[in-house]
Write a protein that holds these residues in place. Structure first.
Motif, mmCIF file in Angstrom:
data_model
loop_
_atom_site.group_PDB
_atom_site.id
_atom_site.type_symbol
_atom_site.label_atom_id
_atom_site.label_comp_id
_atom_site.label_asym_id
_atom_site.label_seq_id
_atom_site.Cartn_x
_atom_site.Cartn_y
_atom_site.Cartn_z
ATOM 1 N N UNK A 1 1.630 9.220 -6.417
ATOM 2 C CA UNK A 1 2.258 10.543 -6.304
ATOM 3 C C UNK A 1 3.372 10.736 -7.323
ATOM 4 N N UNK A 2 3.518 9.770 -8.231
ATOM 5 C CA UNK A 2 4.548 9.886 -9.258
ATOM 6 C C UNK A 2 5.915 9.477 -8.794
ATOM 7 N N UNK B 1 13.736 5.665 -7.776
ATOM 8 C CA UNK B 1 13.854 6.217 -9.132
ATOM 9 C C UNK B 1 15.302 6.604 -9.441
ATOM 10 N N UNK B 2 16.012 7.161 -8.443
ATOM 11 C CA UNK B 2 17.423 7.517 -8.658
ATOM 12 C C UNK B 2 18.282 6.278 -8.871
ATOM 13 N N UNK B 3 18.019 5.231 -8.106
ATOM 14 C CA UNK B 3 18.784 3.984 -8.251
ATOM 15 C C UNK B 3 18.555 3.384 -9.630
ATOM 16 N N UNK B 4 17.299 3.324 -10.055
ATOM 17 C CA UNK B 4 16.985 2.743 -11.363
ATOM 18 C C UNK B 4 17.642 3.545 -12.477
ATOM 19 N N UNK B 5 17.613 4.860 -12.362
ATOM 20 C CA UNK B 5 18.230 5.690 -13.393
ATOM 21 C C UNK B 5 19.743 5.483 -13.442
ATOM 22 N N UNK C 1 9.804 -3.803 -6.178
ATOM 23 C CA UNK C 1 8.580 -3.421 -6.877
ATOM 24 C C UNK C 1 8.857 -2.417 -7.990
ATOM 25 N N UNK C 2 9.741 -1.456 -7.722
ATOM 26 C CA UNK C 2 10.051 -0.438 -8.727
ATOM 27 C C UNK C 2 10.704 -1.023 -9.965
ATOM 28 N N UNK C 3 11.685 -1.913 -9.779
ATOM 29 C CA UNK C 3 12.349 -2.534 -10.923
ATOM 30 C C UNK C 3 11.387 -3.454 -11.658
ATOM 31 N N UNK C 4 10.545 -4.173 -10.914
ATOM 32 C CA UNK C 4 9.551 -5.039 -11.551
ATOM 33 C C UNK C 4 8.584 -4.231 -12.409
ATOM 34 N N UNK C 5 8.163 -3.082 -11.903
ATOM 35 C CA UNK C 5 7.258 -2.217 -12.654
ATOM 36 C C UNK C 5 7.912 -1.729 -13.949
ATOM 37 N N UNK D 1 0.826 -1.207 0.000
ATOM 38 C CA UNK D 1 0.000 0.000 0.000
ATOM 39 C C UNK D 1 0.860 1.257 0.000
ATOM 40 N N UNK D 2 1.991 1.215 0.714
ATOM 41 C CA UNK D 2 2.915 2.353 0.727
ATOM 42 C C UNK D 2 3.488 2.589 -0.661
ATOM 43 N N UNK D 3 3.839 1.479 -1.337
ATOM 44 C CA UNK D 3 4.352 1.606 -2.703
ATOM 45 C C UNK D 3 3.265 2.144 -3.636
#
Length: 327
Positions: free
Chosen positions: A83-84, A97-101, A297-301, A75-77
């Motif tokens: 919120x972008x 987002x910074x890590x992925x970039x 979750x971010x990398x999976x997305x 839910x936090x994610x």
């Protein structure tokens, strides 16, 4: 107007399918995390479970947000996504987002060059094999492509390391720079030496399906009636290859490559792990091993969006190809 209406409907269906796939991917990831025996605190200290204990451990658990249930983390994610944002990494203590970039730049170079080279080489080899399929060399190369298609990419990588890095000492065995040296301190030629073996491994794992599919497509077009008609009227072999074979087989090869974006991404994850390559694939493995839920979750997305984009373009090209063929 009907074509535009059909394309808009396909686009809307594609967006709905993307949303369902993302929800399913996050659901599967949540289930896997709930069954995972990994201790995030131990992973935070590189496997040293005794590095912190007592009140300090409880404080660290609260600081990292590990006192939340897995549902609360999801839910936090989700709130951060609305919120972008992609949340905050527990392991790296940095915005996801910074890590992925930062980590995806090397992976983009690796996957981009691997996709381009495997497409060019695979199509060229398949075209040559399809022109003379009964040639002994063509049969041998086809059998070799079948063998390559069945070999796992990690095995190819280990084989290349043992040959070119250990036995011949021509290439570095892994990494992106020498130990203690930043990659920014190296020039282009020095950086390229660290890309060669991972690039070769990824290319060899992607090239076989393109070779085999292109060969069969070239044989099909070469035996078609319009090619026989052109050959009867004295059209040269070079002209037949240029105006008939390449024109009718290059797009299917591109469709195969775009539809294989999932293999490209998964192959990159394996290759980066084998070669200790600091890309998004290795970061994904570390996120899974450390139980870093927001980063995972971010990398999976982002990975799901990457694969969906490739499949959507492949589907569009395939639809346009079928329409042009019917016309």
């Amino acid at each position: 107007m009907s074509v535009i209406h059909i394309n808009s409907n396909c686009f809307c269906i594609g967006l709905v399918r993307l949303a369902l796939q993302l929800c399913l991917a996050l659901l599967v990831m949540t289930l896997l995390l709930s069954l995972s025996p990994i201790d995030p605190i131990s992973a935070y200290f590189d496997g040293n479970a005794l590095a912190v204990f007592g009140d300090r451990k409880e404080q660290l658990i609260q600081q990292l947000g590990l006192d939340q249930t897995l549902i609360e983390r999801v839910l936090t994610f989700g709130k951060a996504l609305l919120n972008g944002e992609l949340g905050y990494s527990l392991h790296y203590q940095q915005a996801v987002s910074d890590i992925i970039w930062q980590r995806s730049q090397h992976s983009i170079y690796l996957m981009g060059w691997a996709a381009l080279l495997s497409l060019i080489l695979g199509y060229s080899i398949g075209l040559v094999l399809g022109i003379s399929p009964n040639n002994p060399f063509s049969k041998m190369m086809s059998q070799l492509a079948l063998v390559m298609n069945s070999l796992p990419s990690f095995w190819i990588g280990l084989l290349l390391i043992s040959l070119f890095a250990i036995k011949l000492s021509w290439m570095p065995a892994g990494g992106i720079a020498p130990i203690g040296v930043s990659s920014d301190e190296l020039n282009v030629r020095e950086q390229a030496t660290y890309f060669i073996l991972p690039l070769m491994t990824l290319c060899l794992s992607l090239i076989a399906p393109i070779i085999l599919h292109t060969k069969e497509k070239v044989i099909e077009v070469n035996n078609s009636q319009h090619v026989h008609y052109a050959r009867i009227h004295g059209l040269s072999t070079f002209s037949i290859i240029r105006f008939h074979l390449i024109r009718n087989t290059i797009v299917p090869a591109l469709v195969i490559q775009l539809a294989g974006f999932s293999e490209l991404l998964s192959g990159s994850v394996i290759v980066e792990t084998v070669f200790n390559f600091p890309g998004i694939g290795q970061t994904l493995v570390k996120a899974g091993l450390s139980g870093d839920t927001p980063l995972l979750f971010g990398i999976t997305l982002c990975s799901a969006l990457f694969v969906f984009t490739g499949n959507a373009i492949a589907s569009l090209l395939s639809r346009q190809l079928s329409l042009s063929t019917s016309l």
